[in-house]
Scaffold this motif. Structure first.
Motif, PDB file in Angstrom:
ATOM      1  N   GLY A 112      43.521  41.560  18.543  1.00 12.75           N
ATOM      2  CA  GLY A 112      43.654  40.442  19.468  1.00 12.75           C
ATOM      3  C   GLY A 112      45.033  40.301  20.080  1.00 12.75           C
ATOM      4  O   GLY A 112      45.327  39.308  20.731  1.00 12.75           O
ATOM      5  N   MET A 113      45.889  41.302  19.859  1.00 17.03           N
ATOM      6  CA  MET A 113      47.256  41.250  20.385  1.00 17.03           C
ATOM      7  C   MET A 113      47.473  42.356  21.408  1.00 17.03           C
ATOM      8  O   MET A 113      46.883  43.425  21.304  1.00 17.03           O
ATOM      9  N   CYS A 114      48.353  42.094  22.361  1.00 16.48           N
ATOM     10  CA  CYS A 114      48.749  43.118  23.321  1.00 16.48           C
ATOM     11  C   CYS A 114      49.336  44.292  22.540  1.00 16.48           C
ATOM     12  O   CYS A 114      50.187  44.110  21.666  1.00 16.48           O
TER      13      CYS A 114
ATOM     14  N   ARG B 177      51.252  46.650  23.575  1.00 16.00           N
ATOM     15  CA  ARG B 177      52.611  47.061  23.940  1.00 16.00           C
ATOM     16  C   ARG B 177      53.537  46.470  22.892  1.00 16.00           C
ATOM     17  O   ARG B 177      53.640  45.262  22.731  1.00 16.00           O
ATOM     18  N   GLU B 178      54.180  47.327  22.139  1.00 19.40           N
ATOM     19  CA  GLU B 178      54.972  46.915  20.973  1.00 19.40           C
ATOM     20  C   GLU B 178      55.985  45.825  21.292  1.00 19.40           C
ATOM     21  O   GLU B 178      56.177  44.898  20.516  1.00 19.40           O
ATOM     22  N   ALA B 179      56.618  45.909  22.438  1.00 17.93           N
ATOM     23  CA  ALA B 179      57.643  44.931  22.798  1.00 17.93           C
ATOM     24  C   ALA B 179      57.046  43.588  23.210  1.00 17.93           C
ATOM     25  O   ALA B 179      57.782  42.617  23.381  1.00 17.93           O
ATOM     26  N   CYS B 180      55.738  43.503  23.342  1.00 19.22           N
ATOM     27  CA  CYS B 180      55.100  42.264  23.794  1.00 19.22           C
ATOM     28  C   CYS B 180      54.415  41.538  22.635  1.00 19.22           C
ATOM     29  O   CYS B 180      54.929  40.564  22.137  1.00 19.22           O
ATOM     30  N   GLY B 181      53.239  42.004  22.256  1.00 21.64           N
ATOM     31  CA  GLY B 181      52.504  41.398  21.153  1.00 21.64           C
ATOM     32  C   GLY B 181      51.888  40.043  21.463  1.00 21.64           C
ATOM     33  O   GLY B 181      51.537  39.297  20.563  1.00 21.64           O
ATOM     34  N   GLU B 182      51.747  39.689  22.750  1.00 23.89           N
ATOM     35  CA  GLU B 182      51.135  38.408  23.120  1.00 23.89           C
ATOM     36  C   GLU B 182      49.725  38.313  22.562  1.00 23.89           C
ATOM     37  O   GLU B 182      49.004  39.295  22.477  1.00 23.89           O
TER      38      GLU B 182
ATOM     39  N   GLY C 159      38.452  37.501  26.514  1.00 26.63           N
ATOM     40  CA  GLY C 159      38.821  37.992  27.826  1.00 26.63           C
ATOM     41  C   GLY C 159      40.302  37.992  28.122  1.00 26.63           C
ATOM     42  O   GLY C 159      40.710  38.363  29.216  1.00 26.63           O
ATOM     43  N   PHE C 160      41.138  37.559  27.169  1.00 29.45           N
ATOM     44  CA  PHE C 160      42.580  37.548  27.421  1.00 29.45           C
ATOM     45  C   PHE C 160      43.113  38.957  27.611  1.00 29.45           C
ATOM     46  O   PHE C 160      43.885  39.215  28.529  1.00 29.45           O
ATOM     47  N   LEU C 161      42.701  39.874  26.751  1.00 28.96           N
ATOM     48  CA  LEU C 161      43.210  41.235  26.813  1.00 28.96           C
ATOM     49  C   LEU C 161      42.412  42.099  27.782  1.00 28.96           C
ATOM     50  O   LEU C 161      41.185  42.043  27.824  1.00 28.96           O
ATOM     51  N   ASP C 162      43.137  42.883  28.568  1.00 29.09           N
ATOM     52  CA  ASP C 162      42.520  43.880  29.438  1.00 29.09           C
ATOM     53  C   ASP C 162      42.489  45.198  28.674  1.00 29.09           C
ATOM     54  O   ASP C 162      43.462  45.560  28.026  1.00 29.09           O
ATOM     55  N   VAL C 163      41.370  45.900  28.735  1.00 32.73           N
ATOM     56  CA  VAL C 163      41.312  47.248  28.174  1.00 32.73           C
ATOM     57  C   VAL C 163      41.657  48.199  29.300  1.00 32.73           C
ATOM     58  O   VAL C 163      40.914  48.349  30.269  1.00 32.73           O
ATOM     59  N   HIS C 164      42.813  48.807  29.175  1.00 28.11           N
ATOM     60  CA  HIS C 164      43.367  49.661  30.222  1.00 28.11           C
ATOM     61  C   HIS C 164      43.146  51.125  29.872  1.00 28.11           C
ATOM     62  O   HIS C 164      43.393  51.538  28.742  1.00 28.11           O
ATOM     63  N   HIS C 165      42.668  51.911  30.837  1.00 30.61           N
ATOM     64  CA  HIS C 165      42.500  53.355  30.664  1.00 30.61           C
ATOM     65  C   HIS C 165      43.817  54.034  31.026  1.00 30.61           C
ATOM     66  O   HIS C 165      44.232  54.008  32.182  1.00 30.61           O
ATOM     67  N   ILE C 166      44.475  54.616  30.072  1.00 28.91           N
ATOM     68  CA  ILE C 166      45.798  55.209  30.263  1.00 28.91           C
ATOM     69  C   ILE C 166      45.763  56.291  31.327  1.00 28.91           C
ATOM     70  O   ILE C 166      46.582  56.317  32.242  1.00 28.91           O
TER      71      ILE C 166
ATOM     72  N   LEU D 274      45.926  45.462  26.660  1.00 31.33           N
ATOM     73  CA  LEU D 274      47.155  44.911  27.219  1.00 31.33           C
ATOM     74  C   LEU D 274      46.927  43.493  27.717  1.00 31.33           C
ATOM     75  O   LEU D 274      45.861  43.184  28.269  1.00 31.33           O
ATOM     76  N   CYS D 275      47.949  42.653  27.559  1.00 32.44           N
ATOM     77  CA  CYS D 275      47.900  41.336  28.174  1.00 32.44           C
ATOM     78  C   CYS D 275      48.002  41.540  29.686  1.00 32.44           C
ATOM     79  O   CYS D 275      48.413  42.611  30.152  1.00 32.44           O
ATOM     80  N   PRO D 276      47.626  40.568  30.494  1.00 36.07           N
ATOM     81  CA  PRO D 276      47.664  40.751  31.950  1.00 36.07           C
ATOM     82  C   PRO D 276      49.049  41.134  32.487  1.00 36.07           C
ATOM     83  O   PRO D 276      49.144  41.963  33.400  1.00 36.07           O
TER      84      PRO D 276
END
Length: 104
Positions: free
Chosen positions: A15-17, A19-24, A30-37, A52-54
């Motif tokens: 349930g967290m972003c 990206r290590e530096a973020c962690g929102e 629906g908060f997190l987007d599933v991004h295709h790298i 990732l968070c938005p």
């Protein structure tokens, strides 16, 4: 896009972003987007996705993806989408991202 892949990526993230530096984290669906790298066309698989968070999703798409495109091209990877070259919405420098070659 496979809903099972999206569910697995969200589960992996706890349930967290991711990206290590973020962690929102937010407590609503629906908060997190599933991004295709590498883009969904290259593979709709868990290994190719990150939650990732938005804000981080936007940074990846508009700032980091052009650097990834350049690095993959220099490595010899071809057939990358031309849209990856664009970086026209957020203005940063390579030094801001610590991506310049002068750090070595």
């Amino acid at each position: 896009r496979d809903p099972k892949v999206r569910a697995a990526v969200r589960h992996r993230s706890g349930g967290m972003c991711e990206r290590e530096a973020c962690g929102e984290q937010r407590d609503y669906a629906g908060f997190l987007d599933v991004h295709h790298i590498l883009g969904a066309e290259k593979g709709d698989r868990v290994w190719n996705c990150v939650a990732l968070c938005p804000n981080c999703h936007r940074v990846f798409d508009e700032v980091l993806r052009p650097y990834l495109h350049r690095a993959l091209e220099e490595f010899g990877i071809s057939d990358l989408p031309n849209s990856w070259k664009k970086s026209n919405k957020i203005t940063v420098t390579e030094q801001d991202l610590s991506l310049d070659n002068n750090d070595a």
